[in-house]
Every structure is written in structure tokens, then in C-alpha cells.
Design a protein around this motif. Structure first.
Motif, mmCIF file in Angstrom:
data_model
loop_
_atom_site.group_PDB
_atom_site.id
_atom_site.type_symbol
_atom_site.label_atom_id
_atom_site.label_comp_id
_atom_site.label_asym_id
_atom_site.label_seq_id
_atom_site.Cartn_x
_atom_site.Cartn_y
_atom_site.Cartn_z
ATOM 1 N N PRO A 193 30.565 -11.019 15.633
ATOM 2 C CA PRO A 193 29.404 -10.518 14.889
ATOM 3 C C PRO A 193 28.108 -10.782 15.661
ATOM 4 C CG PRO A 193 30.829 -11.840 13.476
ATOM 5 C CD PRO A 193 31.314 -12.031 14.884
ATOM 6 N N VAL A 194 27.076 -10.018 15.292
ATOM 7 C CA VAL A 194 25.743 -10.271 15.853
ATOM 8 C C VAL A 194 24.912 -11.170 14.947
ATOM 9 C CG1 VAL A 194 25.676 -8.151 17.200
ATOM 10 C CG2 VAL A 194 24.801 -8.126 14.846
ATOM 11 N N HIS A 195 25.322 -11.284 13.679
ATOM 12 C CA HIS A 195 24.531 -12.075 12.737
ATOM 13 C C HIS A 195 25.388 -12.402 11.518
ATOM 14 C CE1 HIS A 195 20.926 -13.705 10.924
ATOM 15 N NE2 HIS A 195 21.050 -12.928 9.860
ATOM 16 N N LEU A 196 25.017 -13.501 10.861
ATOM 17 C CA LEU A 196 25.560 -13.764 9.526
ATOM 18 C C LEU A 196 24.519 -14.536 8.729
ATOM 19 C CD1 LEU A 196 28.287 -16.584 9.436
ATOM 20 C CD2 LEU A 196 26.448 -16.442 11.102
ATOM 21 N N GLY A 197 24.642 -14.452 7.426
ATOM 22 C CA GLY A 197 23.661 -15.132 6.575
ATOM 23 C C GLY A 197 22.491 -14.223 6.243
ATOM 24 N N GLN A 198 21.297 -14.782 6.287
ATOM 25 C CA GLN A 198 20.101 -14.086 5.797
ATOM 26 C C GLN A 198 19.887 -12.708 6.444
ATOM 27 O OE1 GLN A 198 16.568 -16.822 5.725
ATOM 28 N NE2 GLN A 198 18.025 -18.266 6.609
ATOM 29 N N LEU A 201 16.532 -11.798 8.527
ATOM 30 C CA LEU A 201 16.303 -12.255 9.900
ATOM 31 C C LEU A 201 16.585 -11.176 10.932
ATOM 32 C CD1 LEU A 201 17.765 -15.889 9.718
ATOM 33 C CD2 LEU A 201 15.350 -15.210 9.792
ATOM 34 N N GLU A 223 30.048 -15.980 -1.010
ATOM 35 C CA GLU A 223 30.243 -15.152 0.183
ATOM 36 C C GLU A 223 28.977 -15.118 1.054
ATOM 37 O OE1 GLU A 223 33.448 -11.863 -1.518
ATOM 38 O OE2 GLU A 223 31.312 -11.424 -1.612
ATOM 39 N N LEU A 224 29.215 -14.935 2.331
ATOM 40 C CA LEU A 224 28.149 -14.699 3.307
ATOM 41 C C LEU A 224 28.260 -13.257 3.785
ATOM 42 C CD1 LEU A 224 28.908 -17.838 5.445
ATOM 43 C CD2 LEU A 224 26.622 -17.376 4.550
ATOM 44 N N PRO A 275 28.417 -12.988 22.256
ATOM 45 C CA PRO A 275 27.318 -12.036 22.100
ATOM 46 C C PRO A 275 26.052 -12.524 22.796
ATOM 47 C CG PRO A 275 27.769 -13.182 20.034
ATOM 48 C CD PRO A 275 28.858 -13.553 20.985
ATOM 49 N N SER A 276 25.328 -11.591 23.398
ATOM 50 C CA SER A 276 24.121 -11.983 24.124
ATOM 51 C C SER A 276 22.882 -11.766 23.270
ATOM 52 C CB SER A 276 24.015 -11.168 25.403
ATOM 53 O OG SER A 276 23.919 -9.789 25.054
#
Lengths: 276, 276
Positions: A193-198, A201, A223-224, A275-276
Motif C-alpha cells: 500500500p501507499v498509505h493506511l489510516g487517516q 493525509l 477497521e483501518l 514503496p518510495s
């Protein structure tokens, strides 16, 4: 063979035939779990090299699985019988940056200067995630993953630029951890993934407002939201480029290939999977 | 050699000598980043097999790197000169479930029926995480990771049971994703996290209340708490078992071994690396 279909839903060739003949019209995300599905992107030859460069600059969103010769609607390496004019089950035709039609097939639109790209899709790792015990609630509920336009820019190439589009899956923490560990091994299906949570952001103001308006968008309290780069990034780039003609698959009606999912794994521990 | 030390902080042997001679008294988490550090657990031989079974039942928290012969304070496979009576830099002595002393060395307490275990520690992957671009803010701020007692039970064995203890690192989402992908490859250092996000879901009521009262506990607004299984789980189990004698390392004063961190990686994609 499943009772729900009059064809073998795990055979890529059978699924393509069912789509081609009009016997299957649904989303492809529950089918051929062992084989790779892809996003379709068809552009005039004049834009093909710029688009290929755009993919190379943004490999997490746009991993190229195959590219046709100019004028050919076939990519034999992805399936000997594959015909990209009929086998996606639904198409979107964009002209000068506007959606002009959503036909079931595009034989009448084909031209000898068109080039087709098939790009990796996260549908391909959903079966792998489930094999590792990850609960994908959107599948349990008969939905697809929701997509969102983020505030993250892609790297431009020629006329192509625009924001990163992501797919979101609502996962409990332990499942998010498993899903990250597993998907990191599959860079050709968007990798980790590139992101999780909020969501805020990465510039997503409201999970209820998904790209295209479909998919599972409601989170349970435990869940997130977990966000993967998505091939739909190419659609926005093509729209922004206002190409005279651009044809893509219709949402969740992917190109079903003969590539086995398992043969695509086994990435060693190096920066490619991070991921970069 | 770093200017901050009068010994080579990347040489396991030099660090052990500095600890043994009293020249170094600090936390070991900033030292010998390329070599494995471990938790120390010393129990009477009468309890050693039960403890080994407890570790085997809870491998994510208690991955055994080495076990001494009864009466021997040495585990040659972890370091030819390693002396577990002097090389941890700090010890906790528990008698009948109560902390009775925190000596700098335990030569005078050694008995010919004691068995030492060295268990994997997440300090060992912190350097690897940093090599992959993960920012570990607690290290930047000169702290160690905080530990917490969770509401998750371990699998009991003989007298040994109790809750899972975890270490927490405050990470931004992209770093959490990288950290999960990388740590999943190191099951002997606790593998992938067991949880991230809401602490209450694993029975942690307040991040400010860490186990032992030390470590970085404050999150920034863009950070997630990420929780890994922790070898301190063994301490709680030994306390609950009320062993007549049990000796462990003192917090963040780990056993420094000769095992290279990198040689420990390369786990293929199978269920071993996926937390259960």
C-alpha cells in the motif's frame, strides 16, 4: 465449475469467451482468482511512447503487463485468444478529455494506429490475500474496493500527468499487516500500500465520496482504511491530456489474462518492493 | 570507530568487552547495528524444558536464538567469548515472583543447574528498517521503543503463561508500511507487527503508561502506533510462574551476539512470515 455460472469461472479462456459472447456481464473481481487481471488503456500510436514513459515513471500505479503492436488488438503473451476489442466486457471511450460512450465492445472503433496497454490490477492479489487469511469484507459483501483521487502527484511524461488514484480496502489491523506483507511481494499488482489510516493525509477529504461513486466506503470501528496505488491513475492522466481518442475498460470489468498469479511472486528483499 | 566511544561500536566482541569491563553502561540499541541482539532469560534446569516449550508455542514473542547447556553461562554459537554472567551490562534477579536485585553482573549468583536462553529482540531489525528509509523517531530522540502489556494471552506451557508484551514504534503511515514489509522477513526478531492503530483493541488503555515506564510514548498527529511482539513477554511469564530463581537482562541492556543480521533474512513467502 461453480453453480453460479455456465462456464468455468477459474479458466481465463472460458471467462473471456463468456464475456465475448455476452453471457457474462458482471464485475471480474470474483473470477479467475489464480490468474492476473489487468487495466486496459488504448491510445493512438502518436501518444503511446509518452504513455509508456509515464507508466515507467509511476510503476507502482501503472505496472505494464503487456503492450500491443500498433494496430493490433492482441497481446499474445497475455492470452492466445485474447481480443482486446471484445474481451473486457465494458469500455469507456474518451474523446478530447470527455467521456463520449460506454460500449460493450469496440470492434467498430478500432483503428490501425491504436496501441493497447494492459496494466496490473489489485484484483490479482485479492485471492492471494484471502489465501493468507485476510478477510476482504468488500468481497464478502459483494462489492468492489472503492477508489479515490488523492492529492499525491504522479511524475509527468509528455502530455500525461495528474494525481495518484488509489483503491481502498477496509481491514482490521491484523489483516492490514498480513495484507501489507503479502502485497509487497507483488510489485506488478501495485505492490505494498501507499498509505493506511487517516485519509486526509493523502488528500482524501471524505471516504464516502469515492471515485466513480462505487465500492465499499464504510469503515467498521475496528477497521483501518488501507490504500493501494491504482491503475485508474491512467484514466485521469488521459483525461487531463485531452487525447483525441482514449479507450479504457469500464469500471471493474478487467482484462482477464492467462498469466498465473503465483508465477509473478518471489521478489527478493530489496528496494523494489518498498514503496518510495 | 565512533568518536562517542573508546571502542568500536559495530564490533560485537569489542562491545561485549566494553560492557564486561564496565566501560560501557548504556542501552545497546544504538550499537552493533549489523549484529543480532537478544533477550536473556536464565532459569533453573528443572524449568528449562517447560520454558523452551513455552517459547515454541509463542514463537513470535519468544524466538529462541540459543540455549546453554545446564550450568554453562556460554552459548558458543552466539559468540566464542560470550559470557552471559557479565556481558549483558545489567540484570534483573527475580525470586519467587518478586524482583530481588538489579546487579551489574551475576558471577556470584551462577549455579551449576542454571540454563540460559537468548531470545530474538526487535533492536536487531531497527538498523535494517533505517536502511530501508524508515524513520525511527525514538532513536532520533535518543530513546528506546516503549513496551506495553496487552490483553492478548500467550499459549501456556507448564508453569509459564501470561499476557503478550509488545514494543511500540511511532511511525508515519508510509514508514509503517515499509516497516511491516521488512520486519515480516525476520521472524527470529519477532517478524511482522501484531497490531497497529487503536491501542485499545489489544487491551492497551493508555499509551502513556508503558511497561517499565520508559520509552517513547507520545504520538505525533501523523503517526500510527505500531506494535511488535516483545521478548519481555518471558519476564511476565516467569514472574507469574513464581520461579524460585529467574534472571533476565536489565531493560534495553541486551545480549550482543556475533550473528549477522543480514544472514538471518530471506524467508520465502509462506505462512511462517505471516502473523497468526
Amino acid at each position: 465449475m461453480s453453480n453460479a455460472f455456465d462456464f468455468d469461472p477459474e479458466s481465463p479462456r472460458a471467462v473471456r469467451q463468456a464475456i465475448r459472447s455476452g453471457r457474462f456481464r458482471g464485475f471480474t473481481n470474483g473470477l479467475v482468482r489464480g490468474h492476473v487481471q489487468g487495466n486496459l488503456m488504448i491510445v493512438p500510436a502518436a501518444q503511446a511512447d509518452d504513455f509508456a514513459a509515464y507508466c515507467a515513471l509511476n510503476p507502482q500505479a501503472l505496472p505494464v503487463l503487456g503492450r500491443s503492436e500498433p494496430g493490433s488488438p492482441h497481446i499474445p503473451a497475455l492470452g492466445a485468444d485474447l481480443d482486446l476489442r471484445t474481451d473486457a466486457g465494458g469500455y469507456m471511450v474518451f474523446r478530447n478529455g470527455e467521456l463520449s460512450d460506454t460500449p460493450r465492445e469496440i470492434s467498430g472503433l478500432w483503428r490501425d494506429d491504436l496501441v493497447a496497454f494492459v496494466l496490473g490490477c489489485s484484483f490479482s492479489f485479492e485471492g492471494v490475500l484471502q489465501q493468507h487469511g485476510v478477510r476482504l469484507r468488500h468481497l464478502d459483501e459483494g462489492q468492489v474496493s472503492a477508489m479515490y483521487v488523492t492529492g499525491l502527484p504522479t511524475r509527468p511524461s509528455g502530455a500525461f500527468s495528474g494525481p495518484l488514484v488509489v483503491s481502498m480496502r477496509a481491514l482490521r489491523a491484523a489483516d492490514a499487516i498480513r495484507a501489507i506483507s503479502v502485497s509487497a511481494r507483488y510489485p506488478q499488482f501495485h505492490g505494498a500500500p501507499v498509505h493506511l489510516g487517516q485519509p486526509g493525509l493523502i488528500g482524501i477529504a471524505d471516504l464516502a465520496q469515492s471515485y466513480g461513486g462505487h465500492g465499499l466506503t464504510q469503515l467498521h470501528a475496528d477497521e483501518l482504511p488501507v490504500f493501494w496505488a491504482c491503475g485508474a491513475t491512467a484514466q485521469l492522466a488521459a483525461l487531463q491530456a485531452r487525447l483525441p481518442l482514449c479507450i479504457t475498460h469500464y469500471k471493474a470489468h478487467m482484462v482477464v489474462t492467462d498469466l498465473p498469479v503465483q508465477a509473478s511472486r518471489a521478489i527478493p528483499l530489496d528496494k523494489k518492493e518498498i514503496p518510495s
